[in-house]
Design a protein around this motif. Structure first.
Motif, PDB file in Angstrom:
ATOM      1  N   VAL A 107       0.856  -1.183   0.000  1.00  0.00           N
ATOM      2  CA  VAL A 107       0.000   0.000   0.000  1.00  0.00           C
ATOM      3  C   VAL A 107       0.891   1.232   0.000  1.00  0.00           C
ATOM      4  O   VAL A 107       1.560   1.525   0.970  1.00  0.00           O
ATOM      5  N   VAL A 108       0.902   1.941  -1.106  1.00  0.00           N
ATOM      6  CA  VAL A 108       1.736   3.126  -1.244  1.00  0.00           C
ATOM      7  C   VAL A 108       0.877   4.333  -1.584  1.00  0.00           C
ATOM      8  O   VAL A 108       0.919   5.356  -0.916  1.00  0.00           O
ATOM      9  N   VAL A 152      -8.495  -0.011   3.813  1.00  0.00           N
ATOM     10  CA  VAL A 152      -9.381   0.600   4.809  1.00  0.00           C
ATOM     11  C   VAL A 152     -10.728  -0.103   4.818  1.00  0.00           C
ATOM     12  O   VAL A 152     -11.272  -0.429   5.885  1.00  0.00           O
ATOM     13  N   GLN A 153     -11.286  -0.348   3.639  1.00  0.00           N
ATOM     14  CA  GLN A 153     -12.578  -1.018   3.555  1.00  0.00           C
ATOM     15  C   GLN A 153     -12.509  -2.433   4.118  1.00  0.00           C
ATOM     16  O   GLN A 153     -13.438  -2.906   4.785  1.00  0.00           O
ATOM     17  N   ARG A 203     -12.600   5.890  11.309  1.00  0.00           N
ATOM     18  CA  ARG A 203     -11.504   6.709  11.815  1.00  0.00           C
ATOM     19  C   ARG A 203     -10.288   5.843  12.149  1.00  0.00           C
ATOM     20  O   ARG A 203      -9.160   6.156  11.762  1.00  0.00           O
ATOM     21  N   VAL A 204     -10.510   4.735  12.858  1.00  0.00           N
ATOM     22  CA  VAL A 204      -9.401   3.862  13.251  1.00  0.00           C
ATOM     23  C   VAL A 204      -8.789   3.182  12.027  1.00  0.00           C
ATOM     24  O   VAL A 204      -7.565   3.082  11.894  1.00  0.00           O
ATOM     25  N   ALA A 205      -9.625   2.708  11.112  1.00  0.00           N
ATOM     26  CA  ALA A 205      -9.115   2.027   9.920  1.00  0.00           C
ATOM     27  C   ALA A 205      -8.274   2.974   9.068  1.00  0.00           C
ATOM     28  O   ALA A 205      -7.213   2.590   8.558  1.00  0.00           O
ATOM     29  N   CYS A 206      -8.708   4.208   8.914  1.00  0.00           N
ATOM     30  CA  CYS A 206      -7.935   5.186   8.138  1.00  0.00           C
ATOM     31  C   CYS A 206      -6.619   5.506   8.831  1.00  0.00           C
ATOM     32  O   CYS A 206      -5.584   5.679   8.166  1.00  0.00           O
ATOM     33  N   LYS A 207      -6.638   5.589  10.156  1.00  0.00           N
ATOM     34  CA  LYS A 207      -5.416   5.875  10.889  1.00  0.00           C
ATOM     35  C   LYS A 207      -4.409   4.748  10.732  1.00  0.00           C
ATOM     36  O   LYS A 207      -3.205   4.988  10.544  1.00  0.00           O
ATOM     37  N   LEU A 208      -4.867   3.492  10.789  1.00  0.00           N
ATOM     38  CA  LEU A 208      -3.960   2.354  10.635  1.00  0.00           C
ATOM     39  C   LEU A 208      -3.383   2.276   9.227  1.00  0.00           C
ATOM     40  O   LEU A 208      -2.219   1.923   9.048  1.00  0.00           O
ATOM     41  N   LEU A 223      -4.250   6.847   5.852  1.00  0.00           N
ATOM     42  CA  LEU A 223      -5.044   7.544   4.832  1.00  0.00           C
ATOM     43  C   LEU A 223      -6.034   8.476   5.531  1.00  0.00           C
ATOM     44  O   LEU A 223      -6.649   8.102   6.538  1.00  0.00           O
ATOM     45  N   SER A 224      -6.185   9.673   4.999  1.00  0.00           N
ATOM     46  CA  SER A 224      -7.147  10.599   5.592  1.00  0.00           C
ATOM     47  C   SER A 224      -8.569  10.151   5.261  1.00  0.00           C
ATOM     48  O   SER A 224      -8.820   9.508   4.235  1.00  0.00           O
ATOM     49  N   ARG A 225      -9.497  10.504   6.136  1.00  0.00           N
ATOM     50  CA  ARG A 225     -10.893  10.121   5.912  1.00  0.00           C
ATOM     51  C   ARG A 225     -11.454  10.829   4.693  1.00  0.00           C
ATOM     52  O   ARG A 225     -12.312  10.283   3.985  1.00  0.00           O
TER      53      ARG A 225
END
Length: 358
Positions: free
Chosen positions: A87-88, A97-98, A109-114, A117-119
């Protein structure tokens, strides 16, 4: 509706029981069961009101920590499951994220942070392509001018009035794979320097740089020049910045004091491979012996000296000014040359060994 009793009420009821009141009377008065009362007593017996409040606070903190630990463990498990994925770009991070949201029930929010990637980027929906004509013209110009980069092509397209934003052109340029292939730079190769042991002083010198910093944080460099036979420190040049021209001038000064060596061994630093050093070698007739890149052991004499110099001088002092550094370094050089015994010289000082050899 269930009534919640405060710690004061619970401890008051327990103290009434300890004072002689019957459990049934207390339970009937407070409207609770005997099991509830005995649960209260097992938990709060012997506690004062402030201690009970503190116990409740600790339980609340403990529950929060357990929840945080569980969330972190879930995040770790989720990341382990996607570490193998490359993932680049933001586009490649969206499916990750999905997947974290669907597979591990993580919040957006947590998935984007991990995934890093911004929401906003995750929710962005790309617009339908309207760059067909621009792409075709870009490829036509890249075919016509194969050595033009994207900035040159952007200039041509801007002159035609087709585009204004160069980032737009760069995106299309990379998507179409139009990057100009640059020629690879050949790696610097040097023949291996034979480790010939000199038979007399002043036959061969070695030189190298050591860096340190003042108390203010400003860095300075020291050029160490050593005689490979007597291990004598021929000279040290201390300055904030040392160019190839300064190195050549410093070597001329040393030659005036000691005479000219046959060879000077050094690494492939920009100061030693500069034009100034090339012309200096031609004018003086002193050979510059360059070691192979990444092989400091081929310049072992000065590397050994650098270690002693750093351990016995630089690490021992806290220099406030460059003049103070020059003063302390000169004192150490005098001690090293005239007093300090050298194990490889039968524990004689370098100057004493050179005199004996002469």
């Amino acid at each position: 509706m269930k009534k919640r009793y405060t710690e004061e009420q619970i401890i008051k009821a327990i103290k009434q029981h300890e004072a002689g009141a019957k459990v049934d009377d207390i339970c009937r008065e407070m409207g609770i069961s005997t099991g509830t009362f005995y649960n209260w007593r097992s938990k709060y017996a012997g506690l004062e009101v402030n201690e009970a409040k503190r116990l409740r606070e600790l339980e609340s903190e403990n529950n929060k920590l357990k929840k945080m630990l569980a969330d972190k463990m879930l995040e770790v498990e989720a990341m382990k499951d996607v570490l193998f994925k490359k993932v680049v770009t933001p586009a490649s991070k969206k499916p990750i994220v999905q997947y974290l949201i669907d597979g591990f029930s993580l919040s957006e929010r947590v998935a984007c942070k991990l995934a890093g990637l911004s929401r906003t980027a995750f929710r962005y929906q790309p617009k339908s392509g309207t760059d067909k004509g621009l792409r075709e013209r870009l490829k036509a110009l890249a075919t016509q001018y194969p050595r033009y980069g994207y900035l040159m092509l952007h200039g041509l397209l801007r002159g035609e009035g087709m585009v204004k934003n160069r980032k737009h052109i760069y995106r299309l340029y990379t998507e179409e794979g139009l990057q100009v292939r640059t020629k690879k730079r050949n790696k610097l190769t040097r023949p291996r320097q034979p480790m010939e042991v000199p038979t007399a002083p002043n036959q061969r010198w070695s030189m190298d740089f050591v860096s340190d910093q003042l108390s203010s944080g400003r860095r300075f460099r020291v050029l160490n020049v050593v005689d490979d036979y007597s291990r004598e420190m021929v000279g040290q040049l201390v300055s904030v910045s040392i160019s190839g021209r300064q190195v050549a001038r410093f070597l001329d000064q040393l030659i005036e004091q000691r005479g000219k060596p046959n060879k000077v061994v050094c690494d492939n630093g920009t100061e030693f491979t500069s034009k100034a050093m090339f012309f200096w070698s031609k004018e003086t007739g002193v050979t510059l012996g360059f070691i192979q890149p990444g092989k400091p052991t081929q310049n072992a004499f000065v590397e050994s000296l650098n270690g002693k110099f750093r351990n016995e001088c630089l690490n021992q002092h806290w220099f406030r000014t460059l003049d103070e550094a020059r003063y302390e370094i000169e004192l150490w050089r005098e001690h090293y040359n005239h007093v300090r015994p050298h194990s490889s010289l039968n524990y004689m000082s370098p100057v004493e060994y050179a005199k004996q050899a002469a």
